[in-house]
Design an enzyme around this catalytic site. Structure first.
Site, mmCIF file in Angstrom:
data_model
loop_
_atom_site.group_PDB
_atom_site.id
_atom_site.type_symbol
_atom_site.label_atom_id
_atom_site.label_comp_id
_atom_site.label_asym_id
_atom_site.label_seq_id
_atom_site.Cartn_x
_atom_site.Cartn_y
_atom_site.Cartn_z
ATOM 1 C CB ALA A 84 -3.571 -0.482 3.827
ATOM 2 C CB CYS A 85 -5.409 -2.614 -1.033
ATOM 3 S SG CYS A 85 -4.737 -1.754 -1.969
ATOM 4 N N PRO A 86 -2.938 -4.551 -0.885
ATOM 5 C CG PRO A 86 -3.366 -7.024 -1.400
ATOM 6 C CD PRO A 86 -4.117 -5.778 -1.200
#
Lengths: 150, 110
Positions: free
Chosen positions: B8-10
């Site tokens: 998961a990333c921004p």
């Protein structure tokens, strides 16, 4: 997703990352995938502030999800000289794939294409092919071929 | 060796699928069974199901963010590594996971 020869900019010269992002935002408006380039620029900057989008082998993938964007699009920029981008491998960046996505998420198919393209960039031979493209039509063909494989 | 995990990333657009692909490819190269769920703009992709967890040795969280569905991993050994490292050096990350597992330094998810 919009990506054709008009989205490819080779032999560009920029002093720094912010000038590249400003150029991306400006082109997004010219290419009619964004209404307000200022918001796109700010969105790109905000994302960079989380952590740098500089990857490896001189490639960066700045991106922005914004209400100012009306269509999903990709802007490809090749720089004459690499610039500092805070990359994972500390290499200077000379190849930029900017991914632009409207906040209204109606275009799932385009999101899948962009996600698949990002994933494809983990493949060393694909990165090499991308870096070896010297003509606009080569870039368009290579990226559009990836998209067909989604 | 079976590793399941989540990336998961921004923005959930680029680094999430990138890390998932990099780690799964590294798994193939090293001969480990690796399945990575993506929590991004497309929602959940390649979900880790209960049957994936039965014989999983380790859970790898490739993110600094809040992860959905952590309760699935109750009782499992969990390692958290930032997503940039997973993209840059996926093989080294998997080897580190195995090393931690062997040394028993990982945390068990409560």
């Amino acid at each position: 997703m919009k990506f054709d020869a008009s989205h490819v900019f080779l032999n560009q010269e920029f002093a720094d990352k912010n000038s590249v992002l400003e150029f991306v935002a400006c082109k997004a408006q010219e290419l009619q995938i964004a209404g307000d380039q200022r918001s796109v620029f700010e969105g790109l900057l905000r994302r960079e502030a989380e952590f740098s989008t500089g990857m490896v082998d001189g490639i960066a993938i700045p991106h922005c999800i914004s209400e100012a964007l009306t269509h999903a699009g990709l802007v490809f920029i090749r720089l004459k000289q690499g610039i500092e981008w805070g990359s994972l491998d500390d290499q200077r960046v000379d190849t930029v794939l900017a991914m632009l996505v409207p906040a209204a998420q109606a275009e799932h198919v385009h999101l899948r294409m962009l996600a698949a393209l990002a994933a494809q960039l983990t493949d060393r031979s694909f990165r090499q092919e991308l870096k070896e493209c010297t003509e606009v039509n080569e870039v368009v063909a290579l990226i559009n071929t990836q998209e067909e494989n989604v | 060796m079976k590793i399941v995990g989540i990336s998961a990333c921004p923005a959930g657009l680029a680094h999430t699928p990138m890390a998932a692909k990099a780690l799964m490819q590294a798994g193939i190269d090293l001969g480990y069974d690796v399945k990575i769920e993506q929590q991004g703009i497309l929602g959940i992709v390649n979900r880790i199901e209960e049957h994936d967890l039965v014989d999983a040795d380790l859970v790898l969280i490739a993110s600094d963010q809040k992860i959905e569905g952590m309760e699935r991993f109750k009782g499992k050994k969990v390692v958290r590594i930032n997503i940039q490292t997973c993209i840059k050096s996926p093989q080294a990350v998997l080897k580190k996971c195995v090393q931690l597992l062997e040394q028993g330094h990982e945390n068990t998810h409560q």
